[in-house]
Design a protein around this motif. Sequence first.
Motif, PDB file in Angstrom:
ATOM      1  N   PRO A  31       0.877  -1.175   0.010  1.00  0.00           N
ATOM      2  CA  PRO A  31       0.110  -0.036  -0.023  1.00  0.00           C
ATOM      3  C   PRO A  31       0.965   1.005  -0.046  1.00  0.00           C
ATOM      4  O   PRO A  31       1.993   1.178   0.780  1.00  0.00           O
ATOM      5  CB  PRO A  31      -0.788  -0.121   1.144  1.00  0.00           C
ATOM      6  N   ILE A  36      -2.074   3.592   4.212  1.00  0.00           N
ATOM      7  CA  ILE A  36      -1.661   2.930   5.525  1.00  0.00           C
ATOM      8  C   ILE A  36      -2.668   3.790   6.628  1.00  0.00           C
ATOM      9  O   ILE A  36      -2.708   5.018   6.814  1.00  0.00           O
ATOM     10  CB  ILE A  36      -0.253   3.455   5.758  1.00  0.00           C
ATOM     11  N   ARG A  39      -1.286   3.541  13.232  1.00  0.00           N
ATOM     12  CA  ARG A  39       0.091   3.140  13.380  1.00  0.00           C
ATOM     13  C   ARG A  39       1.232   4.377  13.628  1.00  0.00           C
ATOM     14  O   ARG A  39       2.289   4.133  13.366  1.00  0.00           O
ATOM     15  CB  ARG A  39       0.609   2.203  12.208  1.00  0.00           C
ATOM     16  N   LYS A  67       3.386  -9.588  16.544  1.00  0.00           N
ATOM     17  CA  LYS A  67       2.610 -10.765  15.910  1.00  0.00           C
ATOM     18  C   LYS A  67       2.633 -10.450  14.266  1.00  0.00           C
ATOM     19  O   LYS A  67       2.695  -9.438  13.849  1.00  0.00           O
ATOM     20  CB  LYS A  67       1.414 -11.248  16.568  1.00  0.00           C
ATOM     21  N   GLY A  69       1.505 -10.122  10.709  1.00  0.00           N
ATOM     22  CA  GLY A  69       0.320  -8.992  10.197  1.00  0.00           C
ATOM     23  C   GLY A  69      -0.052  -7.806  10.804  1.00  0.00           C
ATOM     24  O   GLY A  69      -1.047  -7.252  10.859  1.00  0.00           O
ATOM     25  N   GLY A  71       1.788  -5.359  10.469  1.00  0.00           N
ATOM     26  CA  GLY A  71       2.103  -4.073  10.303  1.00  0.00           C
ATOM     27  C   GLY A  71       3.575  -3.589  10.472  1.00  0.00           C
ATOM     28  O   GLY A  71       4.130  -2.220   9.723  1.00  0.00           O
ATOM     29  N   LYS A  72       4.577  -4.649  10.736  1.00  0.00           N
ATOM     30  CA  LYS A  72       5.898  -4.133  10.962  1.00  0.00           C
ATOM     31  C   LYS A  72       6.641  -3.791   9.621  1.00  0.00           C
ATOM     32  O   LYS A  72       7.248  -2.988   9.671  1.00  0.00           O
ATOM     33  CB  LYS A  72       6.430  -5.628  11.899  1.00  0.00           C
ATOM     34  N   LEU A  74       5.658  -3.265   6.890  1.00  0.00           N
ATOM     35  CA  LEU A  74       5.063  -2.160   6.203  1.00  0.00           C
ATOM     36  C   LEU A  74       5.377  -0.726   6.825  1.00  0.00           C
ATOM     37  O   LEU A  74       6.265   0.206   6.222  1.00  0.00           O
ATOM     38  CB  LEU A  74       3.551  -2.114   6.340  1.00  0.00           C
ATOM     39  N   GLU A 158      12.497 -10.239   9.118  1.00  0.00           N
ATOM     40  CA  GLU A 158      12.550 -11.682   9.477  1.00  0.00           C
ATOM     41  C   GLU A 158      13.982 -12.105  10.130  1.00  0.00           C
ATOM     42  O   GLU A 158      14.575 -12.946   9.914  1.00  0.00           O
ATOM     43  CB  GLU A 158      12.180 -12.651   8.318  1.00  0.00           C
ATOM     44  N   TYR A 217      -3.708  -5.719  16.045  1.00  0.00           N
ATOM     45  CA  TYR A 217      -4.863  -4.601  15.662  1.00  0.00           C
ATOM     46  C   TYR A 217      -6.139  -5.089  16.353  1.00  0.00           C
ATOM     47  O   TYR A 217      -6.225  -6.232  16.379  1.00  0.00           O
ATOM     48  CB  TYR A 217      -5.130  -4.581  14.235  1.00  0.00           C
ATOM     49  N   ARG A 229      -9.733   0.205   1.670  1.00  0.00           N
ATOM     50  CA  ARG A 229      -9.279  -0.911   0.597  1.00  0.00           C
ATOM     51  C   ARG A 229     -10.538  -1.103   0.044  1.00  0.00           C
ATOM     52  O   ARG A 229     -10.598  -1.996  -1.191  1.00  0.00           O
ATOM     53  CB  ARG A 229      -8.440  -1.908   0.786  1.00  0.00           C
ATOM     54  N   ALA A 257      -3.779  -8.175  10.084  1.00  0.00           N
ATOM     55  CA  ALA A 257      -4.166  -7.397   9.043  1.00  0.00           C
ATOM     56  C   ALA A 257      -4.158  -8.336   7.790  1.00  0.00           C
ATOM     57  O   ALA A 257      -4.840  -8.199   6.856  1.00  0.00           O
ATOM     58  CB  ALA A 257      -3.715  -6.013   9.142  1.00  0.00           C
TER      59      ALA A 257
HETATM   60  N1  LIG Z   1      -1.838   0.008   9.290  1.00  0.00           N
HETATM   61  C1  LIG Z   1      -1.973  -0.599   7.881  1.00  0.00           C
HETATM   62  N2  LIG Z   1      -2.628   0.123   6.944  1.00  0.00           N
HETATM   63  C2  LIG Z   1      -2.875  -0.579   5.850  1.00  0.00           C
HETATM   64  N3  LIG Z   1      -2.573  -1.763   5.509  1.00  0.00           N
HETATM   65  C3  LIG Z   1      -1.839  -2.439   6.616  1.00  0.00           C
HETATM   66  C4  LIG Z   1      -1.684  -1.955   7.690  1.00  0.00           C
HETATM   67  N4  LIG Z   1      -0.914  -2.764   8.662  1.00  0.00           N
HETATM   68  C5  LIG Z   1      -0.845  -4.014   7.888  1.00  0.00           C
HETATM   69  N5  LIG Z   1      -1.503  -3.772   6.680  1.00  0.00           N
HETATM   70  C6  LIG Z   1      -1.444  -4.736   5.585  1.00  0.00           C
HETATM   71  O1  LIG Z   1      -1.478  -6.120   6.104  1.00  0.00           O
HETATM   72  C7  LIG Z   1      -0.499  -7.086   5.706  1.00  0.00           C
HETATM   73  C8  LIG Z   1       0.370  -7.422   6.660  1.00  0.00           C
HETATM   74  O2  LIG Z   1       1.402  -6.239   6.918  1.00  0.00           O
HETATM   75  P1  LIG Z   1       2.953  -6.538   7.317  1.00  0.00           P
HETATM   76  O3  LIG Z   1       3.511  -7.342   6.103  1.00  0.00           O
HETATM   77  O4  LIG Z   1       3.555  -5.159   7.389  1.00  0.00           O
HETATM   78  O5  LIG Z   1       2.906  -7.560   8.579  1.00  0.00           O
HETATM   79  P2  LIG Z   1       4.065  -8.010   9.462  1.00  0.00           P
HETATM   80  O6  LIG Z   1       3.855  -7.276  10.827  1.00  0.00           O
HETATM   81  O7  LIG Z   1       5.374  -7.843   8.705  1.00  0.00           O
HETATM   82  O8  LIG Z   1       3.747  -9.457   9.498  1.00  0.00           O
HETATM   83  P3  LIG Z   1       4.815 -10.843   9.455  1.00  0.00           P
HETATM   84  O9  LIG Z   1       5.339 -10.888  10.942  1.00  0.00           O
HETATM   85  O10 LIG Z   1       3.926 -11.953   9.023  1.00  0.00           O
HETATM   86  O11 LIG Z   1       5.950 -10.474   8.443  1.00  0.00           O
HETATM   87  C9  LIG Z   1       0.105  -6.188   4.296  1.00  0.00           C
HETATM   88  O12 LIG Z   1      -0.634  -6.638   2.982  1.00  0.00           O
HETATM   89  C10 LIG Z   1      -0.161  -4.667   4.731  1.00  0.00           C
HETATM   90  O13 LIG Z   1      -0.243  -4.093   3.464  1.00  0.00           O
END
Ligand SMILES: Nc1ncnc2c1ncn2[C@@H]1O[C@H](COP(=O)(O)OP(=O)(O)OP(=O)(O)O)[C@@H](O)[C@H]1O
Length: 407
Positions: A31, A36, A39, A67, A69, A71-72, A74, A158, A217, A229, A257
Amino acid sequence: MTQSNQIDDDELFDTGDIYANRELVTVGYVPDENRIVGRQEEMRKVGQALGPGVEGGPPKNLIIYGKTGAGKSLVAKHVAQRAERRARDNGIHFVTCYVDCSNADTETRVAREMAFSIRDELSPSMEIPMNGIGAAEYYRYLWSLLDDQDVFVVILDEVDKLQEDDVLMQLSRAQESGKTDAHVGVLSVSNKIEYRDRLNKRIDSSLQDREHVFDPYDADELRSILNNRQDAFKDGVLEDGVIELTAALSAQEHGDARKAIDILQEAGELAVQENATTITETHVRAAKERAEINRFKELISGTTTHVKYTLRALALLTQDTRTDDTTAAEDWFRTNEIYAFYRDIVEHEGHNPLKKDSVYRILDEQSFLGITESRHTGGGKGQGSYLEHTLLTDPGIVLEAVADIQD
Ligand SMILES: Nc1ncnc2c1ncn2[C@@H]1O[C@H](COP(=O)(O)OP(=O)(O)OP(=O)(O)O)[C@@H](O)[C@H]1O
Ligand SMILES: [Mg+2]
């Protein structure tokens, strides 16, 4: 008009009539800024770490936990990108690079990724060998590329997948040890909070890491993310309540998410398959169930057929005893009971059942994996105690997942 029994292109490549911008709900879509949601606090933390770098000083290292999903990735990528832009506006030579350590899990691979990524950005014509050289050589390329740079920020996503921690040492000491004049900052990202304990003391102190935990979330936040979205679909396609339900179902499972977006996407696919023009709450529930079945299938994918028969027996027993007012906690079955049922199923399918011992071991194993739970019970005076088992996943999901057992 010519008659033809050919399928025309419109029909052949029909993706249904519900999407306006399908990409917004596909896996892997990154995105942009205006998509976004929330956060802010997390962005600020990352911003504070990179802030000094934006002015040409040394950025601070930061480890982001949370955890899946949450948003880390991102937020880390987004803020690093903005830092780079802002620093360059300030006349600072600032480069960033992103390494996914689940692909690059050794020191050599990470060093190569960094060298290639910076080469592509700063000096695309420079030749760097793909293989045949080790980490030390890749670092040398990297340091020489960074010669005229003021600040280098690397995101190690990761990071817990790294087989060795030497990369962190190299990066944190690069400047101190005279390898480069650039200030180096490391943003590490992990969904395993236990990772911190694994880092040994030496690295710990030299990295002087700050850390920030991203909370999962809640349903409101997931709703905002999905709302932002909804233009993936044409106007009026999402029935009232669909986004709320998707958000609520995903919030129940640690507020992921990615899962929320996946459910909405899958609900869209189901609607298309039915030639429906709207996405309903029924589609959402079915999409969630399908996701759970897939996840469960994956969980048991490497197991033997007898594990699957055992789970089928336990799921059928559970389903048979469950009435509307019993809760999962009451569905406990003795090993003997499960074994008898398992044996019937296996014989009915024309196979030879395992001995009771083996099925007992299977149940023990499944409880270790978190698929079932076991407890000792009974054992009054003069009686032996016995083991009981319960299924932790909905029996309907389990039965679907083990529906076709291949021998
Ligand atoms: N605050 C947000 N606004 C819009 N989209 C979000 C937001 N947070 C997460 N997403 C969407 O949700 C999905 C998961 O987010 P992200 O990849 O950043 O998670 P993560 O914390 O890195 O998870 P993992 O530990 O599994 O890698 C992505 O497709 C991201 O675009
Ligand atoms: Mg991630």
